[in-house]
Scaffold this motif. Sequence first.
Motif, PDB file in Angstrom:
ATOM      1  N   LYS A   1       0.765  -1.234  -0.055  1.00 37.68           N
ATOM      2  CA  LYS A   1       0.244  -0.091   0.064  1.00 37.68           C
ATOM      3  C   LYS A   1       0.955   1.194   0.067  1.00 37.68           C
ATOM      4  CE  LYS A   1      -3.747  -2.068   2.565  1.00 37.68           C
ATOM      5  NZ  LYS A   1      -4.807  -1.978   1.224  1.00 37.68           N
ATOM      6  N   ARG A   2       0.469   2.206  -0.739  1.00 35.71           N
ATOM      7  CA  ARG A   2       1.062   3.538  -0.673  1.00 35.71           C
ATOM      8  C   ARG A   2       0.850   4.158   0.509  1.00 35.71           C
ATOM      9  NH1 ARG A   2      -0.224   3.066  -6.116  1.00 35.71           N
ATOM     10  NH2 ARG A   2      -2.340   4.410  -5.542  1.00 35.71           N
ATOM     11  N   THR A   3       1.718   4.691   1.174  1.00 36.97           N
ATOM     12  CA  THR A   3       1.342   5.498   2.440  1.00 36.97           C
ATOM     13  C   THR A   3       0.851   7.049   2.261  1.00 36.97           C
ATOM     14  OG1 THR A   3       3.062   4.321   3.656  1.00 36.97           O
ATOM     15  CG2 THR A   3       2.187   6.474   4.635  1.00 36.97           C
ATOM     16  N   ASP A   4      -0.174   7.353   2.624  1.00 35.51           N
ATOM     17  CA  ASP A   4      -0.742   8.688   2.586  1.00 35.51           C
ATOM     18  C   ASP A   4      -0.529   9.583   3.617  1.00 35.51           C
ATOM     19  OD1 ASP A   4      -2.284  10.970   2.031  1.00 35.51           O
ATOM     20  OD2 ASP A   4      -4.054  10.116   1.797  1.00 35.51           O
ATOM     21  N   ARG A   5       0.772  10.148   3.473  1.00 42.39           N
ATOM     22  CA  ARG A   5       1.142  10.924   4.690  1.00 42.39           C
ATOM     23  C   ARG A   5       0.480  12.052   4.956  1.00 42.39           C
ATOM     24  NH1 ARG A   5       6.058   9.367   6.203  1.00 42.39           N
ATOM     25  NH2 ARG A   5       6.587  11.618   7.115  1.00 42.39           N
ATOM     26  N   ALA A   6      -0.392  12.648   4.080  1.00 41.81           N
ATOM     27  CA  ALA A   6      -1.442  13.921   4.309  1.00 41.81           C
ATOM     28  C   ALA A   6      -2.274  13.392   5.140  1.00 41.81           C
ATOM     29  CB  ALA A   6      -1.706  14.524   3.099  1.00 41.81           C
ATOM     30  N   TYR A   7      -2.792  11.989   5.087  1.00 41.60           N
ATOM     31  CA  TYR A   7      -4.054  11.653   5.903  1.00 41.60           C
ATOM     32  C   TYR A   7      -3.590  11.395   7.491  1.00 41.60           C
ATOM     33  CZ  TYR A   7      -8.739   9.608   6.903  1.00 41.60           C
ATOM     34  OH  TYR A   7      -9.882   9.468   7.110  1.00 41.60           O
TER      35      TYR A   7
ATOM     36  N   ARG B   1      -8.249  20.756   6.536  1.00 41.79           N
ATOM     37  CA  ARG B   1      -6.645  20.621   6.044  1.00 41.79           C
ATOM     38  C   ARG B   1      -6.818  19.180   5.208  1.00 41.79           C
ATOM     39  NH1 ARG B   1      -2.809  17.966   7.089  1.00 41.79           N
ATOM     40  NH2 ARG B   1      -3.235  17.632   9.445  1.00 41.79           N
ATOM     41  N   VAL B   2      -7.176  18.431   6.100  1.00 41.45           N
ATOM     42  CA  VAL B   2      -7.030  16.817   5.780  1.00 41.45           C
ATOM     43  C   VAL B   2      -8.068  16.469   4.555  1.00 41.45           C
ATOM     44  CG1 VAL B   2      -7.408  14.495   6.212  1.00 41.45           C
ATOM     45  CG2 VAL B   2      -6.240  15.862   8.021  1.00 41.45           C
ATOM     46  N   ALA B   3      -9.347  17.104   4.640  1.00 41.43           N
ATOM     47  CA  ALA B   3     -10.367  16.889   3.767  1.00 41.43           C
ATOM     48  C   ALA B   3      -9.690  17.440   2.236  1.00 41.43           C
ATOM     49  CB  ALA B   3     -11.747  17.493   4.013  1.00 41.43           C
ATOM     50  N   LEU B   4      -9.179  18.794   2.503  1.00 36.38           N
ATOM     51  CA  LEU B   4      -8.726  19.339   1.195  1.00 36.38           C
ATOM     52  C   LEU B   4      -7.639  18.549   0.660  1.00 36.38           C
ATOM     53  CD1 LEU B   4      -8.908  23.168   2.448  1.00 36.38           C
ATOM     54  CD2 LEU B   4     -10.238  22.057   0.454  1.00 36.38           C
ATOM     55  N   SER B   5      -6.701  18.028   1.335  1.00 34.92           N
ATOM     56  CA  SER B   5      -5.543  17.169   0.791  1.00 34.92           C
ATOM     57  C   SER B   5      -6.207  16.044   0.037  1.00 34.92           C
ATOM     58  CB  SER B   5      -4.782  16.736   1.955  1.00 34.92           C
ATOM     59  OG  SER B   5      -5.389  15.589   2.544  1.00 34.92           O
ATOM     60  N   GLN B   6      -7.339  15.245   0.449  1.00 32.26           N
ATOM     61  CA  GLN B   6      -7.910  14.018  -0.189  1.00 32.26           C
ATOM     62  C   GLN B   6      -8.602  14.661  -1.568  1.00 32.26           C
ATOM     63  OE1 GLN B   6      -7.172  11.169   0.694  1.00 32.26           O
ATOM     64  NE2 GLN B   6      -5.796  12.207   2.305  1.00 32.26           N
ATOM     65  N   ILE B   7      -9.153  15.807  -1.381  1.00 33.29           N
ATOM     66  CA  ILE B   7      -9.776  16.483  -2.778  1.00 33.29           C
ATOM     67  C   ILE B   7      -8.891  16.693  -3.551  1.00 33.29           C
ATOM     68  CG2 ILE B   7     -11.407  17.983  -3.497  1.00 33.29           C
ATOM     69  CD1 ILE B   7     -12.849  17.996  -0.863  1.00 33.29           C
ATOM     70  N   ASP B   8      -7.982  17.543  -3.199  1.00 34.48           N
ATOM     71  CA  ASP B   8      -6.792  17.905  -4.195  1.00 34.48           C
ATOM     72  C   ASP B   8      -6.068  16.758  -4.776  1.00 34.48           C
ATOM     73  OD1 ASP B   8      -7.683  20.486  -3.762  1.00 34.48           O
ATOM     74  OD2 ASP B   8      -6.001  20.824  -2.367  1.00 34.48           O
ATOM     75  N   ALA B   9      -5.889  15.612  -4.005  1.00 31.25           N
ATOM     76  CA  ALA B   9      -5.185  14.587  -4.680  1.00 31.25           C
ATOM     77  C   ALA B   9      -6.154  13.812  -5.688  1.00 31.25           C
ATOM     78  CB  ALA B   9      -4.838  13.425  -3.398  1.00 31.25           C
TER      79      ALA B   9
ATOM     80  N   VAL C   1      -9.355   7.112  -6.321  1.00 29.83           N
ATOM     81  CA  VAL C   1     -10.128   8.338  -6.031  1.00 29.83           C
ATOM     82  C   VAL C   1     -11.562   7.898  -5.302  1.00 29.83           C
ATOM     83  CG1 VAL C   1      -9.604   9.853  -7.961  1.00 29.83           C
ATOM     84  CG2 VAL C   1     -11.413   8.156  -8.149  1.00 29.83           C
ATOM     85  N   ARG C   2     -11.945   6.645  -5.311  1.00 28.33           N
ATOM     86  CA  ARG C   2     -12.806   6.269  -4.338  1.00 28.33           C
ATOM     87  C   ARG C   2     -12.399   6.155  -3.069  1.00 28.33           C
ATOM     88  NH1 ARG C   2     -15.271   1.274  -5.285  1.00 28.33           N
ATOM     89  NH2 ARG C   2     -17.322   2.140  -4.776  1.00 28.33           N
ATOM     90  N   LYS C   3     -11.161   5.729  -3.013  1.00 23.39           N
ATOM     91  CA  LYS C   3     -10.640   5.493  -1.696  1.00 23.39           C
ATOM     92  C   LYS C   3     -10.571   6.799  -0.965  1.00 23.39           C
ATOM     93  CE  LYS C   3      -6.878   3.208  -1.842  1.00 23.39           C
ATOM     94  NZ  LYS C   3      -5.270   2.566  -1.604  1.00 23.39           N
ATOM     95  N   ARG C   4     -10.219   7.927  -1.781  1.00 29.45           N
ATOM     96  CA  ARG C   4     -10.292   9.408  -1.099  1.00 29.45           C
ATOM     97  C   ARG C   4     -11.470   9.576  -0.719  1.00 29.45           C
ATOM     98  NH1 ARG C   4      -4.813  10.594  -1.268  1.00 29.45           N
ATOM     99  NH2 ARG C   4      -3.923  10.213  -3.171  1.00 29.45           N
ATOM    100  N   CYS C   5     -12.681   9.235  -1.327  1.00 29.87           N
ATOM    101  CA  CYS C   5     -14.225   9.382  -0.709  1.00 29.87           C
ATOM    102  C   CYS C   5     -14.191   8.744   0.607  1.00 29.87           C
ATOM    103  CB  CYS C   5     -14.957   9.122  -1.821  1.00 29.87           C
ATOM    104  SG  CYS C   5     -15.040   9.957  -3.006  1.00 29.87           S
ATOM    105  N   LYS C   6     -13.821   7.381   0.587  1.00 33.17           N
ATOM    106  CA  LYS C   6     -14.071   6.886   1.928  1.00 33.17           C
ATOM    107  C   LYS C   6     -13.256   7.686   3.305  1.00 33.17           C
ATOM    108  CE  LYS C   6     -14.417   2.119  -0.332  1.00 33.17           C
ATOM    109  NZ  LYS C   6     -13.851   0.870  -0.622  1.00 33.17           N
ATOM    110  N   LYS C   7     -12.117   7.822   2.585  1.00 34.73           N
ATOM    111  CA  LYS C   7     -11.377   8.670   3.991  1.00 34.73           C
ATOM    112  C   LYS C   7     -11.769  10.195   4.241  1.00 34.73           C
ATOM    113  CE  LYS C   7      -6.696   7.038   2.214  1.00 34.73           C
ATOM    114  NZ  LYS C   7      -5.397   7.427   1.432  1.00 34.73           N
TER     115      LYS C   7
END
Length: 307
Positions: A4-10, A25-33, A52-58
């Motif tokens: 798994k790639r580590t999402d350091r922004a989360y 900040r965390v929400a914007l990091s996921q949306i921007d990614a 991008v579906r995982k970003r939604c779950k986060k």
Amino acid sequence: MNGKRTDRAYRFKADDMSAEAAIRRVALSQIDAAIAEIDRGALSQKDIVHDVRKRCKKVRALVGLVKTEFADYANENAAFRELAGTLAGVRDCDVLIETCDLVSAHCRREEDRMAVAAIRAQLMRDRHIVADDGALPEKLAHFRHACVKARDRVQDWRVPGKGFDAFAKGLRSTLKRGRKAMAAARKDPCADTMHEWRKQVKYHWYHARLLRGIWTGPMEAHIEAANVLGERLGDHHDLAVLRQTLKERPDHYGDRDAVRHVMKLVANRERDITKTIFHQGALLYAERPEALVSRWSAYWTLWRGEG
């Protein structure tokens, strides 16, 4: 499991000005990614959809952590759930194929592997039909547009709670639901109860990841335990979905006897997973929710220098 790639922004940071600032900040990091992944096109469309579906779950897990403090929780949770659902088709096909690979990897006889391979071949043909319908670029464009609109909404999010108190109720609630779901699954380990337990484990995993900085070593161990349990429960769910898929359309996947044979292999793998899963769950949920929340709150206070 694949790496798994580590999402350091989360994760929350010690220098976040407030709970509200951290959530934004965390929400914007996921949306921007998600927007960047669509724009760059560096990944395959399959991987873009998955990511991008995982970003939604986060984001859903993020707002769930402050659901009692966040007035727009219900609307935002539904919005990101529906957004992920717009890209479900291709990912669903991929999961069925990956699940065939899981079953095949545990087959001891060549004839069993060949039977699973025949099912997998048909699933691959189905996936090409879904992927080649020409609609995916349009769906990704719609997804991107919705992300831009969501980004604007995040700027107005209000989370009035202060410090760890903003997260405590959400964290405690998820832990309680997880323990309750585990008890229900132990009593009746069917596809529905196991899936509900898996959802609660995943939410807790995300919450622990957000709070990993409060004491890195112990939190990383907790995160890994939740991840392993969530992956096992995910495998169990995917196997149940594959078995139901074969049951509903046996003629589509070949000879009925062969399909029934594969269904038995799938059911056997489900039972194998179930043998260890409740012990792992008991370890993850060994500490009562009130005690865990209190302990993590103390870590937070020291981490933030608020004591």
